[in-house]
Write an enzyme that holds these catalytic residues in place. Structure first.
Site, PDB file in Angstrom:
ATOM      1  N   LYS A  13     -22.437  10.462 -27.277  1.00 38.39           N
ATOM      2  CA  LYS A  13     -20.965  10.432 -27.361  1.00 38.39           C
ATOM      3  C   LYS A  13     -20.317  11.449 -26.428  1.00 38.39           C
ATOM      4  O   LYS A  13     -19.257  11.192 -25.880  1.00 38.39           O
ATOM      5  CB  LYS A  13     -20.471  10.574 -28.800  1.00 38.39           C
ATOM      6  CG  LYS A  13     -20.685  11.927 -29.431  1.00 38.39           C
ATOM      7  CD  LYS A  13     -20.155  11.908 -30.854  1.00 38.39           C
ATOM      8  CE  LYS A  13     -20.773  12.973 -31.701  1.00 38.39           C
ATOM      9  NZ  LYS A  13     -20.855  14.341 -31.202  1.00 38.39           N
ATOM     10  N   ARG A 126     -32.452  18.267 -25.028  1.00 37.02           N
ATOM     11  CA  ARG A 126     -31.151  18.742 -24.539  1.00 37.02           C
ATOM     12  C   ARG A 126     -31.198  20.216 -24.155  1.00 37.02           C
ATOM     13  O   ARG A 126     -31.797  21.027 -24.852  1.00 37.02           O
ATOM     14  CB  ARG A 126     -30.116  18.516 -25.647  1.00 37.02           C
ATOM     15  CG  ARG A 126     -28.704  18.766 -25.236  1.00 37.02           C
ATOM     16  CD  ARG A 126     -27.763  17.968 -26.059  1.00 37.02           C
ATOM     17  NE  ARG A 126     -27.666  18.460 -27.422  1.00 37.02           N
ATOM     18  CZ  ARG A 126     -26.808  17.961 -28.303  1.00 37.02           C
ATOM     19  NH1 ARG A 126     -26.011  16.978 -27.965  1.00 37.02           N
ATOM     20  NH2 ARG A 126     -26.752  18.450 -29.518  1.00 37.02           N
TER      21      ARG A 126
HETATM   22  P1  AMP Z   1     -21.820  19.291 -32.635  1.00 42.79           P
HETATM   23  O1  AMP Z   1     -21.859  20.047 -31.334  1.00 42.79           O
HETATM   24  O2  AMP Z   1     -20.701  18.308 -32.708  1.00 42.79           O
HETATM   25  O3  AMP Z   1     -23.147  18.699 -33.005  1.00 42.79           O
HETATM   26  O4  AMP Z   1     -21.492  20.387 -33.754  1.00 42.79           O
HETATM   27  C1  AMP Z   1     -22.322  21.496 -33.959  1.00 42.79           C
HETATM   28  C2  AMP Z   1     -22.008  22.099 -35.309  1.00 42.79           C
HETATM   29  O5  AMP Z   1     -20.629  22.537 -35.341  1.00 42.79           O
HETATM   30  C3  AMP Z   1     -22.156  21.180 -36.501  1.00 42.79           C
HETATM   31  O6  AMP Z   1     -23.492  21.127 -36.993  1.00 42.79           O
HETATM   32  C4  AMP Z   1     -21.195  21.816 -37.509  1.00 42.79           C
HETATM   33  O7  AMP Z   1     -21.781  22.977 -38.098  1.00 42.79           O
HETATM   34  C5  AMP Z   1     -20.055  22.288 -36.615  1.00 42.79           C
HETATM   35  N1  AMP Z   1     -18.999  21.255 -36.436  1.00 42.79           N
HETATM   36  C6  AMP Z   1     -18.641  20.615 -35.289  1.00 42.79           C
HETATM   37  N2  AMP Z   1     -17.633  19.773 -35.488  1.00 42.79           N
HETATM   38  C7  AMP Z   1     -17.331  19.863 -36.806  1.00 42.79           C
HETATM   39  C8  AMP Z   1     -16.383  19.219 -37.646  1.00 42.79           C
HETATM   40  N3  AMP Z   1     -15.526  18.285 -37.161  1.00 42.79           N
HETATM   41  N4  AMP Z   1     -16.342  19.569 -38.958  1.00 42.79           N
HETATM   42  C9  AMP Z   1     -17.172  20.498 -39.467  1.00 42.79           C
HETATM   43  N5  AMP Z   1     -18.117  21.139 -38.741  1.00 42.79           N
HETATM   44  C10 AMP Z   1     -18.204  20.826 -37.416  1.00 42.79           C
END
Ligand code: AMP
Length: 211
Positions: A13, A126
């Protein structure tokens, strides 16, 4: 135009969000990155955010919503692409409400689907640049020959990109994000796409749907 792109970690994504942001002049709102940036500072929430991220669980809606409200208050050119949020229905409704209060709306929701095995494989490969945050994938998007970023920054594995944490993150994704997709489907703004195909093919399909 405001677009949400949903998909588990490793669904691609982020790559599609970046391509869409470039094509339509959208501001990419990547909550993982916004939260990581706060976690690196001495902000009062910094330590809490870091510990949640390292455990692979979602940061509380209270924190996320405060971050989103602040981010959405800034002007955004032709619109936004939300990457990493909403992760649950309250976040989805919050985004729609803030957009509505600005005389805008959420136009499209894209759901990229990949199997858990494929997601784990991709995330393990990654690497992220410590300097500029550019993300590479050793299999599908390798860095230049010297194993450094284009900006010459050091490439590292994200602390939450190790198998145990990845599995928890995928579980958190399945539980609540799928409810968002269901609601968007009912609202008639959802496109579901098979994410286990070449990047360009997926991008073409998304663009033709948007147009
Ligand atoms: P991502 O890079 O999107 O995989 O996010 C990494 C981490 O950031 C996740 O495992 C959550 O701990 C936190 N995180 C990112 N986006 C959100 C969200 N919309 N709501 C809650 N936690 C988030």
């Amino acid at each position: 135009m405001n677009i949400v792109i949903l998909g588990s970690q490793g669904s691609g994504k982020g790559t599609q969000a970046k391509l869409l942001a470039e094509k339509y002049g959208l501001t990419q709102i990547e909550t993982g990155k916004l939260l990581r940036d706060i976690a690196e500072t001495d902000h009062p929430w910094g330590k809490r955010i870091k510990s949640m991220m390292l455990k692979g669980v979602l940061v509380s809606d209270k924190i996320l919503m405060a971050v989103l409200k602040q981010t959405l208050a800034k002007p955004a050119g032709n619109g936004r692409i939300f990457d990493g949020t909403p992760r649950n229905l309250p976040q989805y409704e919050l985004i729609k409400n803030i957009l509505k209060s600005r005389g805008e709306k959420l136009d499209r929701v894209i759901m990229l689907k990949v199997s858990e095995a494929e997601a784990v494989k991709r995330i393990s490969a990654r690497r992220i640049c410590k300097n500029c945050g550019r993300i590479y994938n050793l299999i599908t998007d390798p860095p230049p020959g010297d194993f450094k970023c284009e900006c010459k920054g050091e490439l590292v594995q994200r602390e939450d990109d190790y198998p145990d944490v990845i599995k928890k993150r995928l579980k958190a994704f399945n539980k609540s994000t799928l409810e968002v997709a269901k609601r968007a489907l009912r609202e008639g703004i959802l496109l579901e796409i098979d994410g286990e195909r070449p990047v360009e093919e997926i991008f073409r399909e998304i663009v033709s749907w948007i147009n």
